[in-house]
Design an enzyme around this catalytic site. Structure first.
Site, PDB file in Angstrom:
ATOM      1  CD  GLU A  56      43.491  37.525  97.426  1.00  0.00           C
ATOM      2  OE1 GLU A  56      43.834  38.716  97.548  1.00  0.00           O
ATOM      3  OE2 GLU A  56      44.295  36.585  97.470  1.00  0.00           O
ATOM      4  CB  CYS A  79      47.978  36.456 102.470  1.00  0.00           C
ATOM      5  SG  CYS A  79      46.715  37.645 102.892  1.00  0.00           S
ATOM      6  CB  CYS A  88      43.241  37.151 101.033  1.00  0.00           C
ATOM      7  SG  CYS A  88      43.857  38.829 100.870  1.00  0.00           S
ATOM      8  NE  ARG A 188      63.153  53.854  79.442  1.00  0.00           N
ATOM      9  CZ  ARG A 188      63.659  54.876  78.779  1.00  0.00           C
ATOM     10  NH1 ARG A 188      63.081  56.062  78.836  1.00  0.00           N
ATOM     11  NH2 ARG A 188      64.754  54.720  78.059  1.00  0.00           N
ATOM     12  CG  ASP A 204      72.951  57.033  74.235  1.00  0.00           C
ATOM     13  OD1 ASP A 204      73.982  57.196  73.557  1.00  0.00           O
ATOM     14  OD2 ASP A 204      72.258  56.007  74.195  1.00  0.00           O
ATOM     15  CD  GLU A 304      65.863  51.384  78.599  1.00  0.00           C
ATOM     16  OE1 GLU A 304      66.237  51.926  77.551  1.00  0.00           O
ATOM     17  OE2 GLU A 304      64.781  51.646  79.149  1.00  0.00           O
ATOM     18  N   GLY A 306      74.940  50.358  78.347  1.00  0.00           N
ATOM     19  CA  GLY A 306      75.303  49.947  77.001  1.00  0.00           C
ATOM     20  C   GLY A 306      75.955  48.577  76.991  1.00  0.00           C
ATOM     21  NE  ARG A 308      83.052  49.609  81.117  1.00  0.00           N
ATOM     22  CZ  ARG A 308      84.129  49.309  81.829  1.00  0.00           C
ATOM     23  NH1 ARG A 308      85.067  48.541  81.316  1.00  0.00           N
ATOM     24  NH2 ARG A 308      84.278  49.770  83.051  1.00  0.00           N
TER      25      ARG A 308
HETATM   26  C1  AOF Z   1      47.146  38.227  98.704  1.00  0.00           C
HETATM   27  N1  AOF Z   1      46.601  39.103  97.824  1.00  0.00           N
HETATM   28  O1  AOF Z   1      46.699  40.937  96.566  1.00  0.00           O
HETATM   29  C2  AOF Z   1      48.631  40.310  97.730  1.00  0.00           C
HETATM   30  C3  AOF Z   1      49.206  39.352  98.626  1.00  0.00           C
HETATM   31  O2  AOF Z   1      52.180  43.263 104.492  1.00  0.00           O
HETATM   32  P1  AOF Z   1      50.905  42.595 104.082  1.00  0.00           P
HETATM   33  O3  AOF Z   1      50.031  42.243 105.208  1.00  0.00           O
HETATM   34  O4  AOF Z   1      50.194  43.362 102.998  1.00  0.00           O
HETATM   35  O5  AOF Z   1      51.322  41.185 103.443  1.00  0.00           O
HETATM   36  C4  AOF Z   1      52.226  41.105 102.387  1.00  0.00           C
HETATM   37  C5  AOF Z   1      52.221  39.710 101.826  1.00  0.00           C
HETATM   38  O6  AOF Z   1      50.915  39.416 101.343  1.00  0.00           O
HETATM   39  C6  AOF Z   1      53.136  39.480 100.634  1.00  0.00           C
HETATM   40  O7  AOF Z   1      54.442  39.129 100.998  1.00  0.00           O
HETATM   41  C7  AOF Z   1      52.430  38.322  99.960  1.00  0.00           C
HETATM   42  O8  AOF Z   1      52.684  37.125 100.674  1.00  0.00           O
HETATM   43  C8  AOF Z   1      50.982  38.671 100.153  1.00  0.00           C
HETATM   44  N2  AOF Z   1      50.475  39.466  99.046  1.00  0.00           N
HETATM   45  N3  AOF Z   1      48.431  38.339  99.055  1.00  0.00           N
HETATM   46  O9  AOF Z   1      46.460  37.345  99.202  1.00  0.00           O
HETATM   47  C9  AOF Z   1      47.277  40.133  97.329  1.00  0.00           C
HETATM   48  N4  AOF Z   1      49.338  41.366  97.277  1.00  0.00           N
HETATM   49 ZN    ZN Z   2      46.004  38.818 101.200  1.00  0.00          ZN
END
Ligand code: AOF
Ligand code: ZN
Length: 369
Positions: A56, A79, A88, A188, A204, A304, A306, A308
């Site tokens: 954000e 957040c 944010c 990957r 492999d 990926e 095998g 088993r």
């Molecule tokens: C958002 N926007 O792009 C992301 C979020 O350790 P911090 O302070 O970076 O917080 C991590 C937490 O922030 C993560 O567990 C999730 O709740 C949030 N991630 N939030 O608003 C973002 N990457």
């Molecule tokens: Zn955030």
């Protein structure tokens, strides 16, 4: 819920954007954010490499004054906590955004609804659940690790027309073409870790790296289930272990056989010296290994093979998604049967799509969580 005709369109674009950093934001989710004013994107952001800054503030900084009165599309609830960065939600309020459209609410206990409340209390119109299925798919690793402390597991199998995944004693057999192989390399790149059994590692001699030009550094952590530590020191995996990390998962050594213990210990030392990390876990209980991986921050795992190893994960209920790549040729005599076919996918999986890669088809199955 007051949706506008363009909401799904812009959310789809935000989800696509978020995918650019899948597998590169460590334990943070890769989130996409678009700021839209009068139908025009005035700012965009994706969670930065390593997880910060969040999406954000980057999108808002780009939009600047244009954010006032605009709509923000975010794949995850903004957040609300002071973590390593300020909330944010606060930034969205400060920039004067009028409306926030969210796909998925954040299960992180520090956020979980509080982000939405902060926005609403500031008089911002908030809509949630837009393209939620797609949003959850893009955040599957993060959501799984947050809620179950284990990575989201994708089982990928390449199957011949007669239902085989290889041929005994033949090493790597070409089942799918170049386009499908490139897609697997992309998978990957998007994963935190990749896993095979020792049978596959020996027969492999795979590298398990991402070899797409420019994406070599996106090689995931390479894991081999290797109960008796038989991984050859000359294998490509061991030879490249100092560049791209390798973990060998040993079982717990039987304490009743000193000679075996001694030999195992020596093989462990040799692997250590070659730069391979040896981890002990009950190999018959994939859940135990997955929890250890979750604890060290791995949120997505690509299995990926095998046969088993695939069986063990399926039987333990530890597969969340199956990708069946089907090639047009038959293997015939000496073929190794696939542990799953289109005709016997476990009932809890839903068919969610089919894509074509050259002459190959890929069917995708998901289990909800
Ligand atoms: C958002 N926007 O792009 C992301 C979020 O350790 P911090 O302070 O970076 O917080 C991590 C937490 O922030 C993560 O567990 C999730 O709740 C949030 N991630 N939030 O608003 C973002 N990457
Ligand atoms: Zn955030």
């Amino acid at each position: 819920m007051v949706l506008r005709p363009e909401d799904e369109h812009f959310m789809a674009a935000a989800i696509r954007l978020s995918r650019q950093h899948l597998g590169l934001t460590s334990t943070n989710p890769s989130v996409g954010c678009l700021i839209v004013k009068d139908g025009v994107i005035v700012g965009s952001g994706v969670t930065a490499l390593g997880g910060r800054p969040h999406a954000e503030p980057q999108a808002l900084a780009e939009a600047g004054e244009g954010a006032r009165g605009a709509t923000a599309y975010v794949t995850l609830e903004p957040c609300s906590h002071y973590g390593k960065t300020p909330p944010c939600a606060e930034a969205l309020i400060a920039y004067g955004v009028a409306r926030v459209v969210i796909s998925v609410t954040d299960p992180d206990q520090r956020v979980s609804g509080r982000g939405i409340n902060m926005l609403r209390e500031a008089g911002i119109e908030v809509e949630t659940g837009i393209l939620e299925t797609e949003g959850r798919r893009s955040l599957a690793g993060y959501l799984m690790r947050q809620t179950r402390n284990r990575p989201y597991v994708t089982l990928k199998l390449a199957i011949s027309a007669d239902g085989m995944i290889g041929k005994t004693g033949a090493g790597q057999v070409r089942i799918t073409g170049d386009a499908a192989r490139a897609e697997v390399q992309m998978l990957r790149a998007e994963s935190d870790a990749i896993l095979v059994g020792i049978g596959t590692a020996i027969s492999d001699d795979p590298e398990l790296t991402c070899r797409l030009p420019g994406l070599e550094d996106r090689t995931p952590l390479r894991i081999v289930i290797d109960e008796q530590l038989q991984l050859p020191l000359g294998s490509k995996l061991v030879q490249t272990a100092r560049k791209y990390p390798v973990v060998a998962v040993a079982g717990y050594p039987p304490s009743f056989d000193d000679a075996n213990d001694e030999a195992l210990l020596r093989r462990r030392e040799a692997l250590d010296a070659a730069g391979v990390e040896v981890l002990q876990s009950n190999v018959n209980e994939p859940g135990e290994l997955l929890e250890a991986l979750g604890t060290r921050g791995i949120s997505s795992l690509l299995v990926e093979g095998g046969a088993r190893t695939a069986r063990r994960f399926l039987d333990a209920g530890m597969v969340d998604r199956i990708l069946l790549f089907q090639g047009p040729a038959e293997i015939g005599e000496g073929g190794i049967e696939s542990p799953v076919l289109k005709s016997n996918i476990p009932a809890e999986f839903m068919h969610v799509g089919q894509s074509r890669f050259g002459d190959d088809l890929c069917d995708e199955y998901e289990r909800g969580f």
